[in-house]
Design a protein around this motif. Structure first.
Motif: not given
Length: 140
Positions: A1-3, A21-24, A26-32
């Protein structure tokens, strides 16, 4: 599955992001930032598939843009790699050059190709049909 799907420039700035998929928030900027750093720091002769945390990254560079797709471990990397290429071909067919001023159209194209993290369409003409209809309505 594509996230998720990211379009990023060489400076590491995210130009487009779509999460399946759900990503908070707050966490998106750090993840990206971490994902982009991971992909941009790789050499040209290295593989375009990267093991990252509990999923894989498949990325491809086109001119000044990187397209990064986060997928679950069970996903076929080569099919995602081809999906990215097909996505770029569709963008190239619709836009002559500049796509950054038409991100709403890019989102429509992406939505025609991927829904709920699954590939639903790869035919370029069918992908572009809704945009053609929108353009006809705008002109008419």
């Amino acid at each position: 599955m594509i996230r998720f799907v990211l379009m990023v420039n060489r400076q590491g700035q995210t130009r487009l992001s779509r999460y399946y998929t759900p990503v908070d928030l707050n966490r998106r900027a750090a993840l990206e930032a971490d994902v982009v750093r991971c992909c941009l720091n790789r050499k040209k002769d290295q593989c375009s598939f990267v093991e990252y945390q509990d999923f894989k990254l498949v990325y491809r560079q086109y001119a000044a843009l990187y397209i990064v797709v986060g997928v679950s471990d069970g996903e076929n990397e080569l099919s995602i790699y081809e999906l990215v290429h097909n996505f770029v071909e569709v963008l190239d067919k619709y836009f002559s050059r500049v796509i950054m001023f038409n991100l709403d159209r890019v989102h429509i194209i992406l939505d025609e190709m991927i829904q709920n993290g699954h590939i639903v369409e790869t035919n370029k003409n069918r992908i572009l049909a809704p945009l053609s209809a929108i353009d006809k309505m705008a002109d008419g």
